[in-house]
Structure formats: structure tokens, C-alpha cells
Scaffold this motif. Structure first.
Motif, PDB file in Angstrom:
ATOM      1  N   ILE A  99     -21.861  -6.669  20.475  1.00 47.88           N
ATOM      2  CA  ILE A  99     -22.840  -6.432  19.408  1.00 47.88           C
ATOM      3  C   ILE A  99     -22.998  -7.684  18.564  1.00 47.88           C
ATOM      4  O   ILE A  99     -24.109  -8.070  18.190  1.00 47.88           O
ATOM      5  CB  ILE A  99     -22.426  -5.220  18.554  1.00 47.88           C
ATOM      6  N   GLN A 100     -21.895  -8.346  18.286  1.00 46.84           N
ATOM      7  CA  GLN A 100     -21.961  -9.568  17.479  1.00 46.84           C
ATOM      8  C   GLN A 100     -22.749 -10.635  18.226  1.00 46.84           C
ATOM      9  O   GLN A 100     -23.561 -11.341  17.629  1.00 46.84           O
ATOM     10  CB  GLN A 100     -20.555 -10.059  17.153  1.00 46.84           C
ATOM     11  N   LYS A 101     -22.556 -10.760  19.528  1.00 45.24           N
ATOM     12  CA  LYS A 101     -23.309 -11.728  20.321  1.00 45.24           C
ATOM     13  C   LYS A 101     -24.795 -11.376  20.291  1.00 45.24           C
ATOM     14  O   LYS A 101     -25.643 -12.250  20.098  1.00 45.24           O
ATOM     15  CB  LYS A 101     -22.781 -11.733  21.758  1.00 45.24           C
ATOM     16  N   ASP A 102     -25.111 -10.087  20.495  1.00 43.18           N
ATOM     17  CA  ASP A 102     -26.510  -9.644  20.427  1.00 43.18           C
ATOM     18  C   ASP A 102     -27.109  -9.935  19.061  1.00 43.18           C
ATOM     19  O   ASP A 102     -28.271 -10.356  18.964  1.00 43.18           O
ATOM     20  CB  ASP A 102     -26.623  -8.142  20.727  1.00 43.18           C
ATOM     21  N   LEU A 103     -26.336  -9.713  18.025  1.00 34.55           N
ATOM     22  CA  LEU A 103     -26.810  -9.976  16.667  1.00 34.55           C
ATOM     23  C   LEU A 103     -27.126 -11.457  16.494  1.00 34.55           C
ATOM     24  O   LEU A 103     -28.168 -11.820  15.944  1.00 34.55           O
ATOM     25  CB  LEU A 103     -25.752  -9.529  15.654  1.00 34.55           C
ATOM     26  N   SER A 132     -31.115 -15.642  15.997  1.00 34.42           N
ATOM     27  CA  SER A 132     -31.671 -16.920  16.452  1.00 34.42           C
ATOM     28  C   SER A 132     -33.135 -16.750  16.833  1.00 34.42           C
ATOM     29  O   SER A 132     -33.978 -17.574  16.468  1.00 34.42           O
ATOM     30  CB  SER A 132     -30.861 -17.432  17.638  1.00 34.42           C
ATOM     31  N   ILE A 133     -33.432 -15.673  17.553  1.00 32.30           N
ATOM     32  CA  ILE A 133     -34.827 -15.393  17.940  1.00 32.30           C
ATOM     33  C   ILE A 133     -35.680 -15.170  16.697  1.00 32.30           C
ATOM     34  O   ILE A 133     -36.808 -15.674  16.601  1.00 32.30           O
ATOM     35  CB  ILE A 133     -34.894 -14.185  18.894  1.00 32.30           C
ATOM     36  N   ALA A 134     -35.142 -14.445  15.748  1.00 26.18           N
ATOM     37  CA  ALA A 134     -35.892 -14.178  14.519  1.00 26.18           C
ATOM     38  C   ALA A 134     -36.188 -15.480  13.780  1.00 26.18           C
ATOM     39  O   ALA A 134     -37.294 -15.680  13.262  1.00 26.18           O
ATOM     40  CB  ALA A 134     -35.110 -13.226  13.618  1.00 26.18           C
ATOM     41  N   LEU A 135     -35.215 -16.371  13.730  1.00 26.60           N
ATOM     42  CA  LEU A 135     -35.437 -17.668  13.076  1.00 26.60           C
ATOM     43  C   LEU A 135     -36.498 -18.477  13.817  1.00 26.60           C
ATOM     44  O   LEU A 135     -37.364 -19.101  13.196  1.00 26.60           O
ATOM     45  CB  LEU A 135     -34.129 -18.465  12.996  1.00 26.60           C
ATOM     46  N   GLN A 136     -36.435 -18.463  15.149  1.00 27.53           N
ATOM     47  CA  GLN A 136     -37.439 -19.177  15.938  1.00 27.53           C
ATOM     48  C   GLN A 136     -38.837 -18.592  15.696  1.00 27.53           C
ATOM     49  O   GLN A 136     -39.807 -19.340  15.508  1.00 27.53           O
ATOM     50  CB  GLN A 136     -37.088 -19.115  17.425  1.00 27.53           C
ATOM     51  N   GLU A 137     -38.900 -17.269  15.712  1.00 30.85           N
ATOM     52  CA  GLU A 137     -40.191 -16.614  15.467  1.00 30.85           C
ATOM     53  C   GLU A 137     -40.701 -16.908  14.056  1.00 30.85           C
ATOM     54  O   GLU A 137     -41.899 -17.095  13.848  1.00 30.85           O
ATOM     55  CB  GLU A 137     -40.073 -15.101  15.689  1.00 30.85           C
ATOM     56  N   ARG A 138     -39.777 -16.961  13.136  1.00 29.04           N
ATOM     57  CA  ARG A 138     -40.157 -17.271  11.757  1.00 29.04           C
ATOM     58  C   ARG A 138     -40.717 -18.692  11.670  1.00 29.04           C
ATOM     59  O   ARG A 138     -41.731 -18.925  11.007  1.00 29.04           O
ATOM     60  CB  ARG A 138     -38.942 -17.110  10.856  1.00 29.04           C
ATOM     61  N   GLU A 139     -40.064 -19.629  12.347  1.00 27.47           N
ATOM     62  CA  GLU A 139     -40.554 -21.009  12.355  1.00 27.47           C
ATOM     63  C   GLU A 139     -41.917 -21.083  13.035  1.00 27.47           C
ATOM     64  O   GLU A 139     -42.808 -21.800  12.581  1.00 27.47           O
ATOM     65  CB  GLU A 139     -39.545 -21.929  13.054  1.00 27.47           C
ATOM     66  N   VAL A 193     -47.277 -12.049  15.373  1.00 25.21           N
ATOM     67  CA  VAL A 193     -45.996 -12.689  15.041  1.00 25.21           C
ATOM     68  C   VAL A 193     -45.331 -11.953  13.883  1.00 25.21           C
ATOM     69  O   VAL A 193     -44.114 -11.709  13.910  1.00 25.21           O
ATOM     70  CB  VAL A 193     -46.205 -14.186  14.703  1.00 25.21           C
ATOM     71  N   LEU A 194     -46.090 -11.594  12.877  1.00 27.52           N
ATOM     72  CA  LEU A 194     -45.505 -10.877  11.740  1.00 27.52           C
ATOM     73  C   LEU A 194     -44.945  -9.528  12.170  1.00 27.52           C
ATOM     74  O   LEU A 194     -43.874  -9.115  11.713  1.00 27.52           O
ATOM     75  CB  LEU A 194     -46.542 -10.703  10.624  1.00 27.52           C
ATOM     76  N   ARG A 195     -45.661  -8.836  13.070  1.00 28.10           N
ATOM     77  CA  ARG A 195     -45.133  -7.567  13.583  1.00 28.10           C
ATOM     78  C   ARG A 195     -43.840  -7.804  14.368  1.00 28.10           C
ATOM     79  O   ARG A 195     -42.887  -7.040  14.253  1.00 28.10           O
ATOM     80  CB  ARG A 195     -46.176  -6.861  14.462  1.00 28.10           C
ATOM     81  N   GLN A 196     -43.830  -8.874  15.167  1.00 27.57           N
ATOM     82  CA  GLN A 196     -42.616  -9.199  15.919  1.00 27.57           C
ATOM     83  C   GLN A 196     -41.462  -9.504  14.971  1.00 27.57           C
ATOM     84  O   GLN A 196     -40.326  -9.074  15.203  1.00 27.57           O
ATOM     85  CB  GLN A 196     -42.863 -10.386  16.854  1.00 27.57           C
ATOM     86  N   VAL A 197     -41.759 -10.245  13.901  1.00 24.54           N
ATOM     87  CA  VAL A 197     -40.717 -10.571  12.928  1.00 24.54           C
ATOM     88  C   VAL A 197     -40.205  -9.292  12.269  1.00 24.54           C
ATOM     89  O   VAL A 197     -39.000  -9.115  12.085  1.00 24.54           O
ATOM     90  CB  VAL A 197     -41.228 -11.577  11.880  1.00 24.54           C
ATOM     91  N   GLU A 198     -41.120  -8.377  11.933  1.00 25.64           N
ATOM     92  CA  GLU A 198     -40.706  -7.105  11.340  1.00 25.64           C
ATOM     93  C   GLU A 198     -39.841  -6.300  12.323  1.00 25.64           C
ATOM     94  O   GLU A 198     -38.842  -5.701  11.925  1.00 25.64           O
ATOM     95  CB  GLU A 198     -41.938  -6.293  10.929  1.00 25.64           C
TER      96      GLU A 198
END
Length: 179
Positions: free
Chosen positions: A52-56, A61-68, A101-106
Motif C-alpha cells: 500500500i505504501q508503494k502504491d501510495l 508521484s503520478i499526481a505530482l506529474q499530472e499537477r505539473e 486533467v483536473l478531473r484526473q487530478v481530483e
């Protein structure tokens, strides 16, 4: 006249002691099985927690990339508004892309919250398992001490009559848990 002596069916003290030793050995084996089972549960929970920690971390990381990416898209959108060159067609596409992208981030934020909750639940389970292991370990230690004490109280002649494996096991318990 009938013989009224009814004590001829009673077990001898050697038989009683052997029976009690047998019961204690069964209890020891039961506690050992329970300890092994709890330890396996603990290892499973540890493995789940790590997964779970690895998935988190991956999700974060994906969320940060999507945010960027979304920041880059927003920056491009702002540049398009300022330049006004063929803005209408590109603006519609960029807005749709921004909304996606915003929906993906949400969605990623929601997943992140779920993973945090799972991690908390796993951590709580791990705490409970540690407590259970502690209780079982204390009971085991106490039982082993009582068994060692009971073995010391058995006469040497009676000890010699025990099967070699049992005697060896009892001597080992006495060495490890005797006071």
C-alpha cells in the motif's frame, strides 16, 4: 459379602503426573501454533502495508506529474488568451483538456485519500497484531515457566521413566525458563 473397597480404579500419582505433563505439552504445542499463526498474520500485514505504501508513493508521484502537466496546460492557456491567435479553436480544446486533467487530478486525490485510509487501517491492524503477539508471548513465557517448575518438582526416578524426547524437551524448557 461384597468388597466395598472402591479405590482400586483410581489412578496412581505417577499416572496423574504423566497425564498432567501430557496436558502441559499439548498446551505448549497449542501456544506455539498460535504464536506461529500470529507471526504469519503479522508478516502478511507488513507485506500489505509495504504494498500500500508503494502504491501510495506511485500514486503521489503520478499526481505530482499530472499537477505539473496541468500547470503547463494552464500556462499555455494563459499564453493563448494573451496572443489571441486562433484562440477560439485552441481554447476549446485546451479547456476540455484542462478539465480532463483536473478531473484526473481530483480522481488521484480521491485515490490518495483511500490509500491513506487503507494505510491507517493496516497500521491499526499491525498494532493489534503486535498487542496479540505480546499477550501470547507473555502467556507462553508464563506457561513455560510453570512447566519448568513442574518438571523440577518431578522426582528423578519419574523423569527417567519419561520418553527420551519428552525428557529432552522438558530439560530444554527447564534450562530456558527455569528460575
Amino acid at each position: 459379602m461384597k468388597n466395598l473397597n472402591r479405590n482400586h480404579n483410581q489412578a496412581s500419582s505417577d499416572q496423574i503426573k504423566a497425564y498432567k505433563l501430557g496436558q502441559l505439552q499439548q498446551q505448549v504445542e497449542s501456544y506455539e501454533q498460535e504464536r506461529i499463526q500470529l507471526w504469519n498474520q503479522f508478516e502478511e500485514i507488513e507485506f500489505e502495508k509495504d504494498a500500500i505504501q508503494k502504491d501510495l508513493e506511485e500514486t503521489y508521484s503520478i499526481a505530482l506529474q499530472e499537477r505539473e502537466k496541468s500547470k503547463g496546460l494552464l500556462q499555455r492557456l494563459m499564453s493563448a488568451v494573451e496572443s489571441r491567435d486562433s484562440m477560439r479553436g485552441r481554447l476549446g480544446n485546451m479547456t476540455a483538456q484542462r478539465n480532463r486533467v483536473l478531473r484526473q487530478v481530483e480522481e488521484l486525490e480521491s485515490q490518495k485519500q483511500e490509500i491513506f485510509q487503507q494505510l491507517k487501517t493496516t497500521t491499526d491492524k499491525l498494532g493489534e497484531a503486535y498487542q496479540q503477539i505480546g499477550v501470547v508471548q507473555e502467556e507462553y513465557e508464563q506457561d513455560m515457566t510453570e512447566l519448568a517448575q513442574a518438571y523440577r518438582e518431578v522426582a528423578p526416578e519419574q523423569c527417567e521413566q519419561l520418553p527420551p524426547k519428552l525428557r529432552e524437551l522438558l530439560e530444554q524448557i527447564n534450562d530456558n525458563y527455569g528460575l
